[in-house]
Every structure is written in C-alpha cells, then in structure tokens.
Design a protein around this motif. Structure first.
Motif, PDB file in Angstrom:
ATOM      1  N   UNK A 237       0.823  -1.209   0.000  1.00  0.00           N
ATOM      2  CA  UNK A 237       0.000   0.000   0.000  1.00  0.00           C
ATOM      3  C   UNK A 237       0.855   1.256   0.000  1.00  0.00           C
ATOM      4  N   UNK A 238       1.801   1.315   0.929  1.00  0.00           N
ATOM      5  CA  UNK A 238       2.603   2.529   1.063  1.00  0.00           C
ATOM      6  C   UNK A 238       3.597   2.673  -0.082  1.00  0.00           C
ATOM      7  N   UNK A 239       4.156   1.549  -0.539  1.00  0.00           N
ATOM      8  CA  UNK A 239       5.120   1.606  -1.628  1.00  0.00           C
ATOM      9  C   UNK A 239       4.513   2.046  -2.944  1.00  0.00           C
ATOM     10  N   UNK A 240       3.190   1.934  -3.055  1.00  0.00           N
ATOM     11  CA  UNK A 240       2.507   2.366  -4.277  1.00  0.00           C
ATOM     12  C   UNK A 240       2.308   3.867  -4.341  1.00  0.00           C
ATOM     13  N   UNK A 241       2.588   4.561  -3.227  1.00  0.00           N
ATOM     14  CA  UNK A 241       2.414   6.017  -3.200  1.00  0.00           C
ATOM     15  C   UNK A 241       3.633   6.682  -3.826  1.00  0.00           C
ATOM     16  N   UNK A 242       3.413   7.719  -4.623  1.00  0.00           N
ATOM     17  CA  UNK A 242       4.544   8.345  -5.328  1.00  0.00           C
ATOM     18  C   UNK A 242       5.542   9.046  -4.409  1.00  0.00           C
ATOM     19  N   UNK A 243       5.116   9.389  -3.197  1.00  0.00           N
ATOM     20  CA  UNK A 243       5.995  10.140  -2.298  1.00  0.00           C
ATOM     21  C   UNK A 243       6.484   9.312  -1.113  1.00  0.00           C
TER      22      UNK A 243
END
Length: 240
Positions: free
Chosen positions: A31-37
């Motif tokens: 989930x978090x790794x899919x965020x661009x930032x």
C-alpha cells in the motif's frame, strides 16, 4: 528483513515497517510503496530489528506494531528516541485506546493508528507524522487527559518510558508568550494547525511558526508530548 539503499535519490518519505506478521508487513508495504511520495526502505519482524534498521537507514517514519517478540514496540520507540534519531514513530494497535497506547505516546511516539484503519487513513497518517505534525485526534486527546486524571497514565510516565523526555518544570512555561501559551493549550486539546489558525484568526504559517517555537522552548518532539505536558502542568483538565 529487507532494505533498500538508504541513499536512494527521490525517495520522498522513507519508512520502515515493523510488525511480527509477515502478511501484515507485506500488505502495508504494498500500500505505502505504491504512493509516489513514499518509499519503504526496510521491514522488521520485531522491535529490536526495527531499531537496528532505523539506526542504519535513518527513515523518516517507523510504522511500529505495539506487540512484537524480542522487543515490543514501546521499548523500541523509547530506544529510538534515546538514540537522538530524527525518525518519528507511528504506532499500530489492534485495540482502541489501550494502556499500550498511553505508554507508547509517553515513550515518544508521534501518534497511533488502528490496524483496521482505512488504507487512505494509513497513508495520510504517515504523511502527517513525517511532516512533524503528530497524529492525535481530539477524541484521543480527551481520552488521554481523562485517563491521566484517573491515574491510568501515572504509572507509565518517564520511568516506564525509560528515555522519554521528562516534562519541563513549570518555570519553563513562563518563557512562553501569551500567544504561545494560548496555542499550546489548543494543541493540547487536539486542534490541528489549520483549526488553530481558524480559531485565532491567524495565518496557518504563523501558527506553524508559533508551534515550532513552543516545542523548541519546552524541548518537545511533537503534539503527543504537548498533551502529556499540558495535563501534567495543569494547562488543560478533563472536560475542557
């Protein structure tokens, strides 16, 4: 355990995930790794491993489960705070407002989140904590104060937290200006910078500047410590 190059360019918010359940770690990482930032730079299965990874990788945030083998999340948080690392800790808990949460906040955690929170809430929480705001809802703030008032938090003070920063003596509060004292009370009541700005008819950047000065004068890391200090020094009381 896994990790990436700590010097990786363009990493944005760098985070270590600590949870003893591999599937939970994998889910949070996806989930978090899919965020661009947001970049997940490491994963740990216990608190001791989390401290080792944080020391080596210097992430912005450690997403820390409360209950883990070898070293629990509370002791790991206290160890990170004692190390002087700028890394902030976002605690994960299964139960809403349990005693572990109070101990974790006193140990130096910047906030907490329920494991069953919505994905968007988790992402938001990581960004808020990474930005130095601290994650304390008004509801949690009220419950913190009420628990302290009834003695539930007393046994988990600086002694239990080990290396957590002790609250400053009352005399140090006199270094605050009238405006800073007013803002400290609002922070301790759970208001965000935006809400304080609206309440006091100030620019949000002005509020941020005041909050930074308050924390610097009192040696506070974030809003979690501000709530504890404000209750212990009588600035806020249950029901306010």
């Amino acid at each position: 355990m896994s990790a990436v190059d700590p010097g990786m360019p363009g990493a944005g918010i760098r985070i270590v995930i600590a949870d003893d359940q591999a599937m939970v770690r994998a889910g949070f990482a996806a989930l978090l790794g899919a965020q661009p930032d947001i970049t997940v730079v490491g994963q740990a299965a216990d608190g001791a491993e989390a401290v080792r990874l944080a020391t080596a990788l210097r992430p912005d945030v450690v997403l820390m489960d409360v209950r883990m083998p070898v070293q629990n999340g509370i002791d790991a948080t206290a160890a990170l705070v004692a190390s002087g690392l700028p890394t902030r800790v976002l605690m994960l808990t299964t139960f809403d407002i349990d005693d572990y949460v109070f101990q974790a906040l006193q140990a130096g955690a910047s906030g907490f989140l329920l494991k069953d929170a919505l994905p968007a809430d988790l992402v938001h929480a990581v960004r808020v904590v990474a930005g130095g705001e601290g994650l304390l809802s008004p509801r949690l703030t009220r419950l913190l104060i009420e628990r302290f008032a009834h003695g539930a938090g007393g046994g988990a003070s600086a002694a239990a937290a080990g290396s957590a920063a002790a609250p400053p003596p009352r005399a140090e509060l006199e270094e605050l200006t009238a405006r800073e004292n007013e803002i400290l009370v609002l922070v301790a009541q759970g208001l965000s910078n935006t809400e304080i700005a609206r309440t006091l008819f100030l620019a949000e950047q002005t509020v941020k500047t005041h909050v930074s000065r308050i924390f610097a004068k009192l040696g506070l890391r974030d809003r979690a410590q501000a709530v504890i200090l404000a209750y212990e020094r009588g600035l806020v009381v249950p029901g306010t």
